[in-house]
Design a protein around this motif. Sequence first.
Motif, PDB file in Angstrom:
ATOM      1  N   CYS A  31      43.583  49.673  45.428  1.00  7.57           N
ATOM      2  CA  CYS A  31      44.478  50.313  46.329  1.00  7.57           C
ATOM      3  C   CYS A  31      45.798  50.529  45.983  1.00  7.57           C
ATOM      4  O   CYS A  31      46.537  49.547  46.829  1.00  7.57           O
ATOM      5  CB  CYS A  31      44.193  49.527  47.828  1.00  7.57           C
ATOM      6  SG  CYS A  31      44.711  50.784  49.236  1.00  7.57           S
ATOM      7  N   GLY A  32      45.931  50.520  44.778  1.00  8.10           N
ATOM      8  CA  GLY A  32      47.565  50.678  44.464  1.00  8.10           C
ATOM      9  C   GLY A  32      48.034  51.850  44.561  1.00  8.10           C
ATOM     10  O   GLY A  32      48.017  52.536  45.644  1.00  8.10           O
ATOM     11  N   VAL A  64      40.245  44.955  46.427  1.00  9.29           N
ATOM     12  CA  VAL A  64      41.845  44.762  45.999  1.00  9.29           C
ATOM     13  C   VAL A  64      41.800  43.352  45.544  1.00  9.29           C
ATOM     14  O   VAL A  64      40.919  42.483  45.784  1.00  9.29           O
ATOM     15  CB  VAL A  64      42.935  44.810  46.782  1.00  9.29           C
ATOM     16  CG1 VAL A  64      42.973  46.406  47.322  1.00  9.29           C
ATOM     17  CG2 VAL A  64      42.820  43.987  48.295  1.00  9.29           C
ATOM     18  N   ARG A  65      42.840  42.815  44.601  1.00 11.32           N
ATOM     19  CA  ARG A  65      43.126  41.697  44.153  1.00 11.32           C
ATOM     20  C   ARG A  65      43.819  40.703  45.137  1.00 11.32           C
ATOM     21  O   ARG A  65      43.518  39.484  45.467  1.00 11.32           O
ATOM     22  CB  ARG A  65      44.282  41.728  43.108  1.00 11.32           C
ATOM     23  CG  ARG A  65      43.394  41.673  41.588  1.00 11.32           C
ATOM     24  CD  ARG A  65      44.370  40.888  40.689  1.00 11.32           C
ATOM     25  NE  ARG A  65      43.716  41.032  39.214  1.00 11.32           N
ATOM     26  CZ  ARG A  65      44.096  41.574  38.213  1.00 11.32           C
ATOM     27  NH1 ARG A  65      45.116  42.417  38.421  1.00 11.32           N
ATOM     28  NH2 ARG A  65      43.473  41.724  37.145  1.00 11.32           N
ATOM     29  N   ARG A  66      44.782  41.345  45.900  1.00  9.66           N
ATOM     30  CA  ARG A  66      45.503  40.665  46.938  1.00  9.66           C
ATOM     31  C   ARG A  66      45.377  41.338  48.380  1.00  9.66           C
ATOM     32  O   ARG A  66      46.189  42.262  48.719  1.00  9.66           O
ATOM     33  CB  ARG A  66      46.930  40.598  46.607  1.00  9.66           C
ATOM     34  CG  ARG A  66      47.282  39.239  45.424  1.00  9.66           C
ATOM     35  CD  ARG A  66      48.420  39.344  44.884  1.00  9.66           C
ATOM     36  NE  ARG A  66      49.229  40.734  44.544  1.00  9.66           N
ATOM     37  CZ  ARG A  66      50.024  41.149  44.502  1.00  9.66           C
ATOM     38  NH1 ARG A  66      51.130  40.679  45.479  1.00  9.66           N
ATOM     39  NH2 ARG A  66      50.484  42.186  44.074  1.00  9.66           N
ATOM     40  N   GLN A  68      46.195  40.474  51.048  1.00 15.47           N
ATOM     41  CA  GLN A  68      47.353  40.242  52.192  1.00 15.47           C
ATOM     42  C   GLN A  68      48.573  41.086  51.766  1.00 15.47           C
ATOM     43  O   GLN A  68      49.496  41.029  52.712  1.00 15.47           O
ATOM     44  CB  GLN A  68      47.686  38.919  52.192  1.00 15.47           C
ATOM     45  CG  GLN A  68      46.878  37.693  52.255  1.00 15.47           C
ATOM     46  CD  GLN A  68      45.890  38.023  53.596  1.00 15.47           C
ATOM     47  OE1 GLN A  68      46.026  38.701  54.399  1.00 15.47           O
ATOM     48  NE2 GLN A  68      44.410  37.642  53.198  1.00 15.47           N
ATOM     49  N   ARG A  69      48.772  41.702  50.773  1.00 16.01           N
ATOM     50  CA  ARG A  69      49.941  42.462  50.361  1.00 16.01           C
ATOM     51  C   ARG A  69      50.133  43.431  51.335  1.00 16.01           C
ATOM     52  O   ARG A  69      49.260  44.262  52.243  1.00 16.01           O
ATOM     53  CB  ARG A  69      49.434  43.267  49.017  1.00 16.01           C
ATOM     54  CG  ARG A  69      50.657  43.237  47.981  1.00 16.01           C
ATOM     55  CD  ARG A  69      50.345  44.053  46.737  1.00 16.01           C
ATOM     56  NE  ARG A  69      50.840  45.759  47.344  1.00 16.01           N
ATOM     57  CZ  ARG A  69      50.569  46.775  46.667  1.00 16.01           C
ATOM     58  NH1 ARG A  69      49.745  46.712  45.552  1.00 16.01           N
ATOM     59  NH2 ARG A  69      51.261  47.910  46.824  1.00 16.01           N
ATOM     60  N   ASP A  70      51.465  43.812  51.859  1.00 11.87           N
ATOM     61  CA  ASP A  70      51.802  44.957  52.554  1.00 11.87           C
ATOM     62  C   ASP A  70      51.594  46.113  51.726  1.00 11.87           C
ATOM     63  O   ASP A  70      52.215  46.529  50.826  1.00 11.87           O
ATOM     64  CB  ASP A  70      53.336  44.520  52.812  1.00 11.87           C
ATOM     65  CG  ASP A  70      54.138  45.692  53.685  1.00 11.87           C
ATOM     66  OD1 ASP A  70      53.397  46.445  54.443  1.00 11.87           O
ATOM     67  OD2 ASP A  70      54.986  45.789  53.523  1.00 11.87           O
ATOM     68  N   ARG A  71      50.977  46.983  52.358  1.00  8.16           N
ATOM     69  CA  ARG A  71      50.578  48.297  51.801  1.00  8.16           C
ATOM     70  C   ARG A  71      51.079  49.502  52.674  1.00  8.16           C
ATOM     71  O   ARG A  71      50.682  50.431  52.730  1.00  8.16           O
ATOM     72  CB  ARG A  71      48.936  48.550  51.766  1.00  8.16           C
ATOM     73  CG  ARG A  71      48.536  47.588  50.750  1.00  8.16           C
ATOM     74  CD  ARG A  71      47.042  47.738  50.474  1.00  8.16           C
ATOM     75  NE  ARG A  71      46.529  46.972  49.022  1.00  8.16           N
ATOM     76  CZ  ARG A  71      46.309  45.868  48.887  1.00  8.16           C
ATOM     77  NH1 ARG A  71      46.545  45.115  49.973  1.00  8.16           N
ATOM     78  NH2 ARG A  71      46.146  45.193  47.638  1.00  8.16           N
ATOM     79  N   THR A  83      38.079  40.782  48.216  1.00  6.46           N
ATOM     80  CA  THR A  83      38.254  40.618  46.747  1.00  6.46           C
ATOM     81  C   THR A  83      37.083  40.616  45.884  1.00  6.46           C
ATOM     82  O   THR A  83      36.924  40.026  44.693  1.00  6.46           O
ATOM     83  CB  THR A  83      38.970  39.099  46.667  1.00  6.46           C
ATOM     84  OG1 THR A  83      38.102  38.320  47.480  1.00  6.46           O
ATOM     85  CG2 THR A  83      40.292  39.491  47.410  1.00  6.46           C
TER      86      THR A  83
END
Length: 447
Positions: A31-32, A64-66, A68-71, A83
């Motif tokens: 989800c990049g 995804v890897r992270r 918690q990242r703000d998307r 994960t």
Amino acid sequence: MSNGKSSVGSDTTTRAGAPAHRPLRVALLGCGVVGGEVVRLLHEQAEDLTARIGAPIEIAGIAVRRPQRDRGGLPVPAAIFTTDPLGLVKRDDVDIVIEVVGGIEPARTWLVEALRSGKSVVTANKALLAEDGATLHAAAAEGGADLYYEAAVAGAIPLLRPLRESLHGDRITRVTGIVNGTTNFILSKMCTTGAGFSEALDEATALGYAEADPTADVEGFDAAAKAAILASLAFHTRVTAADVYREGITEVTAADVASAAAMGCVVKLLCIADRTADGGVTARVHPAMIPTSHPLASVGDAFNAVFVEAEAAGQLMFYGRGAGGAPTASAVLGDVVAVARNRISGTVSRGESSYADLRVQPMGEVVTRYHISLDVADKAGVLAAVAGVFAQHAVSISTVKQSGRGNDAVLVIVTHAATDAALAATVAELRSMDMVREVASVMRVES
Ligand SMILES: NC(=O)c1ccc[n+]([C@@H]2O[C@H](COP(=O)([O-])OP(=O)(O)OC[C@H]3O[C@@H](n4cnc5c(N)ncnc54)[C@H](O)[C@@H]3O)[C@@H](O)[C@H]2O)c1
Ligand SMILES: N[C@@H](CCO)C(=O)O
Ligand code: NA
């Protein structure tokens, strides 16, 4: 949207009022840049997608890897992220796997698992397809599943579908493309401003075209992967990244660009796949001079374009955005619609077509023209000696231009068509001559 599921299409009937199929569930891996846009488009186009497919598309999970990242406020609940991509792929409630992570492993393991268990796969992963597409195609055949990858080559540009469907009644003879946006931006800058490679690369980085590590782009690896995929589809022959001759653009100088301009040419990083006179095929990526009148010469900025020549169709040109989140997601979504429709109608598209199994010729056998720039001593007999070396290797000279530089001279020689092996032998011998101070550049000329 609850229980970690995101219903991006809430209609239970299509617009035409026909009864809808049960929702089709998607596992999104990654989800990049691309994956985020896939989620956004699935949400924004939900109603139209439902109508076009005949069933709503639901996101079952996003690996995804992270987590918690703000998307940036993607329209999905936090519980949807995981994960554990393999665990997500294996879930019984997943119909379609979209892979926008990249790289060979673990992506190959995830996609093989998905395909073998009959799940449709949509991927943008050119590196994996070029390195080991055979394993994916075999898994798709085994599981009776669809494998679609329009986004893998030239992003948004509809190119692979035309090659594998529309042109299947024809005989493609050559595919010439600009399939890497970063390098096209750099070379276009060099051609329009006279900048050197480093300066143009810095600008590409500052504008976000080039990645922090630009190796895959500037050394031609990205374009070579795309060349392998294009050659495989165009010639019904399995061509891998290892079969593709590759040269990047790091050695292209402002002097090469000026020399090209003096001949009415520009420098482009080309991906070329063609049929040869003796029944084989070639696949290569390298910088080349092309006349400004060539349809690819005017492809500027970070755009991509692919010029296809076929026996009956003649010349076709595909042009557009080859990278970026939204353009790439557009191609992904087109594939999602196709595989979703197939699932509803209980069909699977024809898989890999490699029946022709043509020989991929080594670069030494490739025939093309060359532009060679030499720094030589400016004295009697030098031109004759240099010309003699070309003659000895049966490389015919088309034009010679000499300009003085003190006791030295610069000789710019353009050849007629010759094999790469003959040219390499010529250059090696020129380099060994005392009167040749430097072979400043050797670049192929395509017409
Ligand atoms: N960005 C483009 O313009 C573009 C264009 C065409 C094709 N592609 C292809 O699309 C794919 C994705 O590109 P991108 O630019 O979106 O990359 P990105 O780096 O922006 O996103 C990658 C995503 O994968 C996730 N990820 C990485 N390793 C993972 C792992 N082991 N497990 C779970 N998740 C993992 C990351 O968390 C991230 O969400 C690549 O194959 C790329 O070649 C990209
Ligand atoms: N890095 C690639 C992205 C698309 O594959 C490019 O510059 O074109
Ligand atoms: Na494409």
